[in-house]
Design a protein around this motif. Structure first.
Motif, PDB file in Angstrom:
ATOM      1  N   ASP A 108       0.722  -1.692   0.289  1.00 31.41           N
ATOM      2  CA  ASP A 108       0.250  -0.105   0.115  1.00 31.41           C
ATOM      3  C   ASP A 108       0.800   1.528   0.164  1.00 31.41           C
ATOM      4  O   ASP A 108       1.594   1.816   0.876  1.00 31.41           O
ATOM      5  CB  ASP A 108      -0.720  -0.066   0.978  1.00 31.41           C
ATOM      6  N   LEU A 109       0.839   1.876  -1.159  1.00 27.42           N
ATOM      7  CA  LEU A 109       1.844   3.179  -1.420  1.00 27.42           C
ATOM      8  C   LEU A 109       1.397   3.981  -0.550  1.00 27.42           C
ATOM      9  O   LEU A 109       1.753   4.900   0.353  1.00 27.42           O
ATOM     10  CB  LEU A 109       1.821   3.577  -3.101  1.00 27.42           C
ATOM     11  N   VAL A 110       0.026   4.310  -0.092  1.00 29.19           N
ATOM     12  CA  VAL A 110      -0.584   5.398   1.284  1.00 29.19           C
ATOM     13  C   VAL A 110      -1.714   4.818   1.491  1.00 29.19           C
ATOM     14  O   VAL A 110      -3.248   4.610   1.074  1.00 29.19           O
ATOM     15  CB  VAL A 110      -1.546   6.079  -0.066  1.00 29.19           C
ATOM     16  N   PRO A 111      -1.517   4.800   3.044  1.00 26.90           N
ATOM     17  CA  PRO A 111      -2.715   3.211   3.371  1.00 26.90           C
ATOM     18  C   PRO A 111      -3.666   4.081   3.787  1.00 26.90           C
ATOM     19  O   PRO A 111      -3.349   4.952   4.120  1.00 26.90           O
ATOM     20  CB  PRO A 111      -1.242   2.637   5.001  1.00 26.90           C
ATOM     21  N   GLY A 112      -4.674   3.177   3.304  1.00 28.40           N
ATOM     22  CA  GLY A 112      -6.032   4.227   4.525  1.00 28.40           C
ATOM     23  C   GLY A 112      -6.757   4.715   3.332  1.00 28.40           C
ATOM     24  O   GLY A 112      -7.899   5.044   2.859  1.00 28.40           O
ATOM     25  N   ILE A 113      -5.913   5.504   1.944  1.00 28.35           N
ATOM     26  CA  ILE A 113      -6.237   6.275   0.889  1.00 28.35           C
ATOM     27  C   ILE A 113      -7.515   5.367  -0.461  1.00 28.35           C
ATOM     28  O   ILE A 113      -8.314   6.063  -0.484  1.00 28.35           O
ATOM     29  CB  ILE A 113      -5.286   7.851   0.469  1.00 28.35           C
ATOM     30  N   GLY A 114      -6.727   4.748  -0.141  1.00 25.08           N
ATOM     31  CA  GLY A 114      -7.284   3.572  -1.556  1.00 25.08           C
ATOM     32  C   GLY A 114      -8.485   2.886  -0.791  1.00 25.08           C
ATOM     33  O   GLY A 114      -9.683   3.229  -1.591  1.00 25.08           O
ATOM     34  N   PRO A 115      -8.726   2.929   0.417  1.00 27.15           N
ATOM     35  CA  PRO A 115     -10.802   2.409   0.677  1.00 27.15           C
ATOM     36  C   PRO A 115     -11.381   2.859  -0.199  1.00 27.15           C
ATOM     37  O   PRO A 115     -12.615   3.395  -0.211  1.00 27.15           O
ATOM     38  CB  PRO A 115     -10.258   1.833   1.570  1.00 27.15           C
ATOM     39  N   GLU A 116     -10.802   4.621   0.831  1.00 23.89           N
ATOM     40  CA  GLU A 116     -11.504   5.828   1.134  1.00 23.89           C
ATOM     41  C   GLU A 116     -12.199   6.122  -0.128  1.00 23.89           C
ATOM     42  O   GLU A 116     -13.015   6.554  -0.719  1.00 23.89           O
ATOM     43  CB  GLU A 116     -10.870   6.914   1.750  1.00 23.89           C
ATOM     44  N   LEU A 117     -10.578   6.064  -1.492  1.00 20.07           N
ATOM     45  CA  LEU A 117     -11.866   6.746  -2.925  1.00 20.07           C
ATOM     46  C   LEU A 117     -12.628   5.811  -3.250  1.00 20.07           C
ATOM     47  O   LEU A 117     -13.344   6.203  -4.012  1.00 20.07           O
ATOM     48  CB  LEU A 117      -9.806   6.760  -3.535  1.00 20.07           C
ATOM     49  N   GLY A 118     -12.375   4.481  -2.951  1.00 20.47           N
ATOM     50  CA  GLY A 118     -13.096   3.513  -3.174  1.00 20.47           C
ATOM     51  C   GLY A 118     -15.384   3.711  -3.046  1.00 20.47           C
ATOM     52  O   GLY A 118     -16.140   3.838  -4.061  1.00 20.47           O
ATOM     53  N   ALA A 119     -14.645   3.817  -1.620  1.00 22.25           N
ATOM     54  CA  ALA A 119     -16.336   3.988  -1.225  1.00 22.25           C
ATOM     55  C   ALA A 119     -16.500   5.247  -1.578  1.00 22.25           C
ATOM     56  O   ALA A 119     -17.643   5.801  -1.968  1.00 22.25           O
ATOM     57  CB  ALA A 119     -15.721   4.282   0.490  1.00 22.25           C
ATOM     58  N   ILE A 120     -15.931   6.520  -2.116  1.00 20.57           N
ATOM     59  CA  ILE A 120     -16.210   7.513  -2.537  1.00 20.57           C
ATOM     60  C   ILE A 120     -16.690   6.871  -3.826  1.00 20.57           C
ATOM     61  O   ILE A 120     -18.300   7.783  -4.724  1.00 20.57           O
ATOM     62  CB  ILE A 120     -15.446   8.941  -2.449  1.00 20.57           C
ATOM     63  N   GLU A 121     -15.736   6.177  -4.518  1.00 20.43           N
ATOM     64  CA  GLU A 121     -16.730   6.158  -6.162  1.00 20.43           C
ATOM     65  C   GLU A 121     -17.486   5.533  -5.789  1.00 20.43           C
ATOM     66  O   GLU A 121     -18.814   5.814  -6.949  1.00 20.43           O
ATOM     67  CB  GLU A 121     -15.489   5.481  -6.834  1.00 20.43           C
ATOM     68  N   ALA A 122     -18.116   4.602  -4.622  1.00 13.73           N
ATOM     69  CA  ALA A 122     -18.784   3.273  -4.968  1.00 13.73           C
ATOM     70  C   ALA A 122     -20.536   4.541  -4.757  1.00 13.73           C
ATOM     71  O   ALA A 122     -21.644   4.697  -4.899  1.00 13.73           O
ATOM     72  CB  ALA A 122     -19.340   2.368  -4.058  1.00 13.73           C
ATOM     73  N   ASP A 123     -20.417   5.311  -3.525  1.00 17.19           N
ATOM     74  CA  ASP A 123     -21.361   6.403  -3.290  1.00 17.19           C
ATOM     75  C   ASP A 123     -21.731   7.549  -5.064  1.00 17.19           C
ATOM     76  O   ASP A 123     -23.081   7.202  -4.808  1.00 17.19           O
ATOM     77  CB  ASP A 123     -20.841   7.415  -2.456  1.00 17.19           C
ATOM     78  N   LEU A 124     -20.786   7.456  -5.817  1.00 13.98           N
ATOM     79  CA  LEU A 124     -21.034   8.374  -6.702  1.00 13.98           C
ATOM     80  C   LEU A 124     -21.916   7.968  -7.666  1.00 13.98           C
ATOM     81  O   LEU A 124     -22.816   8.116  -7.585  1.00 13.98           O
ATOM     82  CB  LEU A 124     -19.699   8.723  -7.090  1.00 13.98           C
ATOM     83  N   VAL A 125     -21.661   6.199  -7.864  1.00 14.96           N
ATOM     84  CA  VAL A 125     -21.646   5.186  -8.181  1.00 14.96           C
ATOM     85  C   VAL A 125     -23.356   5.042  -7.951  1.00 14.96           C
ATOM     86  O   VAL A 125     -24.380   5.688  -8.947  1.00 14.96           O
ATOM     87  CB  VAL A 125     -21.323   4.651  -8.804  1.00 14.96           C
ATOM     88  N   GLN A 126     -23.713   4.807  -6.075  1.00 20.78           N
ATOM     89  CA  GLN A 126     -24.628   4.900  -6.187  1.00 20.78           C
ATOM     90  C   GLN A 126     -26.187   6.135  -6.898  1.00 20.78           C
ATOM     91  O   GLN A 126     -27.168   6.006  -6.833  1.00 20.78           O
ATOM     92  CB  GLN A 126     -25.220   3.984  -5.010  1.00 20.78           C
ATOM     93  N   ARG A 127     -25.063   7.616  -6.440  1.00 15.75           N
ATOM     94  CA  ARG A 127     -26.033   8.052  -6.499  1.00 15.75           C
ATOM     95  C   ARG A 127     -26.496   8.290  -8.500  1.00 15.75           C
ATOM     96  O   ARG A 127     -27.174   9.904  -8.546  1.00 15.75           O
ATOM     97  CB  ARG A 127     -25.659   9.454  -6.034  1.00 15.75           C
ATOM     98  N   MET A 128     -25.927   8.543  -9.392  1.00 17.74           N
ATOM     99  CA  MET A 128     -26.238   8.332 -10.526  1.00 17.74           C
ATOM    100  C   MET A 128     -27.544   7.081 -11.124  1.00 17.74           C
ATOM    101  O   MET A 128     -27.194   6.346 -10.556  1.00 17.74           O
ATOM    102  CB  MET A 128     -24.908   8.126 -11.646  1.00 17.74           C
ATOM    103  N   HIS A 129     -27.974   8.081 -11.792  1.00 20.38           N
ATOM    104  CA  HIS A 129     -29.025   7.343 -13.056  1.00 20.38           C
ATOM    105  C   HIS A 129     -28.701   6.023 -14.004  1.00 20.38           C
ATOM    106  O   HIS A 129     -28.779   6.548 -14.664  1.00 20.38           O
ATOM    107  CB  HIS A 129     -29.702   8.113 -12.908  1.00 20.38           C
ATOM    108  N   LEU A 130     -28.169   5.250 -12.916  1.00 16.15           N
ATOM    109  CA  LEU A 130     -27.321   4.526 -13.557  1.00 16.15           C
ATOM    110  C   LEU A 130     -27.873   3.541 -15.410  1.00 16.15           C
ATOM    111  O   LEU A 130     -27.418   3.732 -16.879  1.00 16.15           O
ATOM    112  CB  LEU A 130     -26.671   3.281 -13.222  1.00 16.15           C
ATOM    113  N   ARG A 131     -29.182   3.716 -14.899  1.00 14.88           N
ATOM    114  CA  ARG A 131     -29.992   3.131 -16.400  1.00 14.88           C
ATOM    115  C   ARG A 131     -29.663   3.893 -16.953  1.00 14.88           C
ATOM    116  O   ARG A 131     -30.449   3.348 -17.864  1.00 14.88           O
ATOM    117  CB  ARG A 131     -30.858   2.032 -15.545  1.00 14.88           C
ATOM    118  N   GLU A 132     -30.139   4.978 -16.529  1.00 16.50           N
ATOM    119  CA  GLU A 132     -30.717   6.305 -17.613  1.00 16.50           C
ATOM    120  C   GLU A 132     -29.970   6.170 -18.372  1.00 16.50           C
ATOM    121  O   GLU A 132     -29.379   6.629 -19.833  1.00 16.50           O
ATOM    122  CB  GLU A 132     -31.845   7.309 -17.125  1.00 16.50           C
ATOM    123  N   VAL A 133     -28.173   6.561 -17.996  1.00 19.93           N
ATOM    124  CA  VAL A 133     -27.203   6.810 -18.493  1.00 19.93           C
ATOM    125  C   VAL A 133     -26.780   5.138 -19.311  1.00 19.93           C
ATOM    126  O   VAL A 133     -26.512   6.067 -20.918  1.00 19.93           O
ATOM    127  CB  VAL A 133     -25.822   7.004 -16.932  1.00 19.93           C
TER     128      VAL A 133
END
Length: 461
Positions: free
Chosen positions: A162-187
């Motif tokens: 892990d080059l930067v411990p802790g940041i990887g999972p945090e970024l993954g969580a933020i991206e997952a939240d953005l995906v969930q907030r997107m109307h993916l089917r319409e896109v």
């Protein structure tokens, strides 16, 4: 704002503090602080940077397009410099430090962090997700990581750590939240919008969960995104697998007497007694060649993957990895996915894209069901490796699963328990199983997928 009187606090230190106070205020409170905003604008303008750096709606890509000279400054922006100077040189350097450069760095750091970590709330468009993914890529560059190295996507850290411990999972969580907030089917139903999406682990997880609800153009676009992601990850993993040749050198096979196998150093050494000092010439009466033939004892690799919702990253990576090993000579790969039921995916092991389309995420864990399907696949225990990928949280059936694993291990099968095989980050593994695997001499692998690649290559060599 620049002062020439240094009897008080250093002006550039004040400037840097203004920028960082603004960053903190923005991260923890979406409301603008008028005083900090105006002060930060004055600082940025005074040091010759574009005011757009302070606009959270402007991507780093846009900044760099308008001001190409800034691209190099973002690279490794947040990587600490290695200090090799003596204490005297460091002290002298401290006195001569260009504090204005520190203010400039604070402005650039603030831009990257604010764009990545202040994502607001409410619906997200395909363009917003694409912009965030691009900004996250600039954060990875600023931290000295390869593309995707922190987010568990297409890239990988060079050493598997892990080059930067802790940041990887945090970024993954933020991206997952953005995906969930997107109307993916319409896109997905709009080819133009779908084309703006960049495949990532979070997006692939959402697509796999929702694939049964898609049809027509939306389903076709979803499949295209999944295939792109699979191909990109496969390219990275294939490179890692092929770094060393599978199979030990077989010295029982005579070396081929061809020029490319000629061992020149050994040939010279063995013929030194034939050297003529008068003629200054070495007479060679025997050539020596390197052994290149490798042992190719057939090996069977059985991969059992927990497809419950908590194991998506591991499932995707291991499905792709299994297909790569299936392409190696003399390696017979079998693939099983399970939750409360087991599914034999061996017929599609060479097609990870097809495997992923056949998985159904969610549900609980019933390991004994998967073990019942895997056991009959063991033909020669000494030539078999079983990789079991799971967090090992079972439906109150921990003891039966462990007893089955223990029996397989004692039969001579190389058993490799894997808690997670991601491109970054870790996840929790049932402590009950972790302790018992350790006592069994088969500690759980958890973390970067390079660890599993190394274990498999060692066994197959």
């Amino acid at each position: 704002m620049r002062q020439t009187d240094h009897s008080g606090p250093v002006p550039d230190d004040n400037r840097r503090q203004v920028l960082y106070w603004r960053l903190l205020a923005r991260l923890f409170d979406p409301e603008e602080q008028a005083g900090l905003e105006s002060a930060s604008l004055a600082v940025v303008q005074d040091i010759g940077l574009p005011p757009a750096l302070l606009d959270p709606q402007t991507s780093v890509d846009s900044i760099v397009q308008r001001h190409p000279e800034l691209a190099a400054e973002f690279d490794r922006l947040m990587v600490p410099e290695t200090e090799t100077e003596t204490e005297t040189e460091v002290a002298a350097d401290e006195d001569a430090r260009d504090r204005a450069a520190e203010v400039r760095r604070a402005a650039l750091v603030s831009k990257v962090l604010l764009n990545v970590f202040a994502t607001g709330s409410g619906p997200v468009s395909a363009g917003q997700l694409s912009r965030w993914q691009s900004d996250a890529g600039w954060l990875e560059r600023a931290l000295g990581c390869p593309p995707g190295g922190l987010r568990g996507g297409r890239g990988a850290t060079p050493d598997g750590g892990d080059l930067v411990p802790g940041i990887g999972p945090e970024l993954g969580a933020i991206e997952a939240d953005l995906v969930q907030r997107m109307h993916l089917r319409e896109v997905l139903a709009d080819p133009e919008l779908a084309a703006r999406l960049t495949p990532s682990m979070s997006l692939i997880e959402q697509l796999l969960r929702d694939k049964d609800n898609l049809s027509g153009v939306a389903l076709a676009n979803a499949k295209a995104l999944i295939r792109r992601f699979v191909d990109e990850v496969a390219e990275v993993l294939r490179t890692q697998v092929e770094k060393s040749t599978v199979g030990a050198v077989d010295r029982s096979v005579p070396p081929k007497r061809v020029f490319r196998n000629l061992d020149l150093d050994r040939t010279i050494w063995k013929n030194l007694t034939n050297y003529s000092p008068e003629e200054e010439r070495l007479y060679v009466d025997r050539l020596y060649y390197r052994h290149t033939a490798r042992k190719t004892t057939p090996q069977r690799l059985i991969v059992v993957v927990d497809q419950s919702g908590s194991m998506v990253d591991s499932m995707v990576n291991c499905t792709i990895l299994a297909s790569i090993f299936a392409g190696l000579p003399k390696v017979d790969v079998h693939l099983i996915a399970y939750d409360t039921r087991a599914l034999d995916l061996t017929p599609w092991v060479n097609e990870p894209f097809e495997v992923l389309l056949r998985t159904k995420l969610g549900g609980g864990n019933d390991g004994p069901v998967a073990m019942a399907m895997a056991r009959p696949k063991i033909a020669e225990p000494k030539n078999t490796v079983m990789v079991w990928i799971s967090d090992f949280y079972e439906f109150n059936r921990s003891q039966p699963l462990f007893e089955g694993i223990e029996e397989v291990h004692r039969s001579g099968v190389k058993f490799i328990p894997v808690g997670s095989v991601t491109s970054s980050g870790r996840q929790e593994v049932n402590p009950w199983f972790r302790e018992r695997f350790k006592a069994l001499g088969t500690p759980v692998i958890s973390g970067h997928i390079n660890k599993l690649v190394h274990e498999l290559k060692t066994f197959l060599a």
